[in-house]
Design an enzyme around this catalytic site. Structure first.
Site, mmCIF file in Angstrom:
data_model
loop_
_atom_site.group_PDB
_atom_site.id
_atom_site.type_symbol
_atom_site.label_atom_id
_atom_site.label_comp_id
_atom_site.label_asym_id
_atom_site.label_seq_id
_atom_site.Cartn_x
_atom_site.Cartn_y
_atom_site.Cartn_z
ATOM 1 N N HIS A 278 -3.052 2.517 -10.782
ATOM 2 C CA HIS A 278 -3.250 1.053 -10.813
ATOM 3 C C HIS A 278 -3.643 0.575 -12.217
ATOM 4 O O HIS A 278 -2.882 -0.140 -12.838
ATOM 5 C CB HIS A 278 -4.264 0.556 -9.771
ATOM 6 C CG HIS A 278 -4.004 1.052 -8.389
ATOM 7 N ND1 HIS A 278 -2.818 0.805 -7.744
ATOM 8 C CD2 HIS A 278 -4.756 1.803 -7.532
ATOM 9 C CE1 HIS A 278 -2.854 1.374 -6.545
ATOM 10 N NE2 HIS A 278 -4.020 1.991 -6.399
ATOM 11 N N ASP A 329 2.150 4.482 -2.626
ATOM 12 C CA ASP A 329 0.738 4.346 -2.296
ATOM 13 C C ASP A 329 0.476 4.200 -0.792
ATOM 14 O O ASP A 329 0.521 5.182 -0.061
ATOM 15 C CB ASP A 329 0.179 3.166 -3.112
ATOM 16 C CG ASP A 329 -1.339 3.045 -3.056
ATOM 17 O OD1 ASP A 329 -1.972 3.711 -2.236
ATOM 18 O OD2 ASP A 329 -1.909 2.271 -3.842
HETATM 19 C C1 NGQ Z 1 -7.299 4.795 -0.906
HETATM 20 N N1 NGQ Z 1 -6.074 2.883 -1.678
HETATM 21 O O1 NGQ Z 1 -8.038 5.698 -1.272
HETATM 22 O O2 NGQ Z 1 -6.481 4.931 0.001
HETATM 23 C C2 NGQ Z 1 -7.372 3.479 -1.647
HETATM 24 C C3 NGQ Z 1 -8.335 2.544 -0.986
HETATM 25 C C4 NGQ Z 1 -10.529 2.910 -2.172
HETATM 26 C C5 NGQ Z 1 -5.764 2.117 -2.730
HETATM 27 N N2 NGQ Z 1 -6.613 2.124 -3.725
HETATM 28 C C6 NGQ Z 1 -9.726 3.026 -0.914
HETATM 29 N N3 NGQ Z 1 -4.687 1.407 -2.779
HETATM 30 O O3 NGQ Z 1 -9.992 2.723 -3.268
HETATM 31 O O4 NGQ Z 1 -11.749 3.020 -2.033
HETATM 32 ZN ZN ZN Z 2 -4.140 5.157 -3.798
#
Ligand code: NGQ
Ligand code: ZN
Length: 462
Positions: A278, A329
């Site tokens: 990101h 993702d």
């Molecule tokens: C994840 N997903 O780990 O799946 C993350 C969300 C976070 C994205 N960052 C959870 N898109 O970052 O704490």
């Molecule tokens: Zn992720």
């Protein structure tokens, strides 16, 4: 050895006609000839491109696609829906997942990825433990499920076990709903070492690590994990989520006085083995410094749009020589056309200009982005992929140009018409390590994968 002959192919030096590619028995490109005779060689109509790496996947989230779109499902407090309320929905779903669910979701996802034109995936894997948060009798059980699904589907995989120890900056304790992710350094390295021993030498597989985010590890833990990985493989990929949400930036500033990307660049030797997922919220100085580091910015435009993250400074980053790749993702979309399209469209909507990421006058936007994502994807996966050239793995996709909107298009216009003008999927054939895995748009496991996925849905959404 197998030999394939294509009408047209995208090579590192540009478009070429009548391309003959020789592939060794272990799946590497061994010879490459342009303007070649096709007599006696298996002729593949259409246009061959290098297969794309999907550099960021959380496989289990595919089962949730479309279920986080109802306002207030998680907040119930009158607060606006946000990334953080979506995360609660996602945590609720993963709380009950069993190893066989992971197998079913990953198999279906990887089959679909191949059909979309992704030939390698980097799996950022944090669902390690059982529903109570205890290690399985094989602590690498869930990783093994994911890797087995990739091998069965036939997609290359860079598996990144995730180090997750805390619930926020300054070593904040994790929440109960994060219990399935948590490991200290020793338990984490037990998983990494076991995977390295079992799969380290397997063709098409690479093992790296992923400290989840600066929220989930302390500086000491991050440093220790990188050192421990170096004992196993000093060039293995390291991925980390960073600066996706402004709340993370604010919390990082409050904790350290630095912004997340700034902090990471100052506190780790960030180079081309790193992939920053990101990196949405960066100052100009951070953008320039990240570009200069040669680390990959792992962009996931459809998820970033879906989760309301913000816009990555793509124009500036690319102009400064930054390296990008794409990932799907959360798998709200499994379609590389959508990732590249929305990478550009985000910039257009913001700047009110067109062809923002084309790289200069008379340059094709899709060609620039496809080329860039091949290079960054290969780097982030740490595998010999991303180009049709001698020595690389024979991972390639073939576009059907026999019907509109690709019919009659030449060279870069083929890519522009696919990425910006196509509503159907023109990827007709996919080869991974020279194996013809998707034929005429079909994968040999289509039915089995769909059936197992449906059975999983019945179990989990009764
Ligand atoms: C994840 N997903 O780990 O799946 C993350 C969300 C976070 C994205 N960052 C959870 N898109 O970052 O704490
Ligand atoms: Zn992720």
């Amino acid at each position: 050895m197998t030999t394939l002959h294509f009408e047209k192919a995208l090579l590192p030096g540009g478009w070429a006609e009548n391309v003959t590619i020789g592939v060794t028995d272990d799946g590497f490109i061994h010879s490459l000839e342009t303007d070649a005779e096709s007599a006696g060689i298996s002729f593949v109509p259409g246009v061959a491109l290098p297969g794309m790496a999907n550099l960021h996947s959380h496989a289990f989230q595919r089962a949730l696609a479309g279920l986080g779109e109802v306002s207030g499902t998680a907040t119930k407090s009158g607060k606006p829906d946000s990334f953080w309320s979506w995360r609660t929905v996602m945590y609720d779903f993963l709380a009950a997942l069993q190893p066989e669910d992971i197998s079913a979701i990953a198999l279906k996802l990887y089959v679909d990825m191949l059909k979309a034109g992704y030939t390698t995936v980097a799996e950022f894997h944090y669902l390690h433990h059982d529903t109570q948060g205890n290690a399985y009798s094989d602590p690498a059980e869930m990783s093994a499920r994911v890797i087995a699904a990739a091998l069965e589907a036939g997609i290359g995989i860079t598996h990144l076990p995730v180090l997750y120890s805390h619930g926020g900056f300054a070593g904040k304790p994790a929440q109960p709903d994060q219990r399935r992710f948590l490991n200290g350094l020793d338990d984490f390295m037990t998983i990494v070492t076991a995977l390295h021993t079992e799969y380290g030498a397997m063709p098409g597989v690479r093992i790296g690590i992923a400290p989840h985010s600066l929220r989930a590890v302390t500086p000491d833990l991050l440093g220790a994990a990188v050192s421990a990985l170096n004992q196993l493989d000093a060039t293995a990929p390291i991925h980390i989520h960073i600066a996706e949400q402004t709340r993370e930036v604010d919390e990082c500033l409050a904790w350290s006085g630095k912004r997340p990307v700034e902090w990471l660049l100052e506190n780790q030797s960030i180079d081309q083995r790193w992939c920053l997922i990101h990196a949405t919220h960066m100052s100009d100085e951070e953008t320039d410094a990240l570009a200069a580091s040669k680390a990959v910015a792992g962009l996931c435009p459809t998820t970033e749009a879906n989760l309301g993250d913000g816009l990555f400074p793509a124009h500036r980053f690319l102009e400064k020589g930054g390296v990008i790749g794409i990932g799907s993702d959360s798998h709200i979309s499994v379609n590389l056309k959508e990732e590249l399209r929305w990478l550009e469209y985000g910039q257009r909507l913001f700047t009110r200009q067109r062809a923002v990421l084309s790289g200069g006058p008379q340059k094709s936007t899709a060609r620039r982005l496809y080329d860039a994502a091949l290079i960054g994807g290969a780097r982030a996966c740490g595998q010999p992929i991303g180009a049709l050239e001698v020595g690389k793995r024979a991972d390639l996709i073939v576009l059907d140009c026999s019907t509109s909107p690709l019919y009659g298009r030449s060279d870069d216009a083929i890519l522009d018409s696919w990425i910006f003008g196509c509503d159907t999927n023109p990827v007709r054939d996919v080869y991974v390590a020279g194996r013809h895995i998707v034929q005429g748009g079909h994968h040999g496991l289509d039915q089995i994968a769909e059936k197992q996925f449906q059975d999983m849905l019945k179990r989990r959404f009764k």
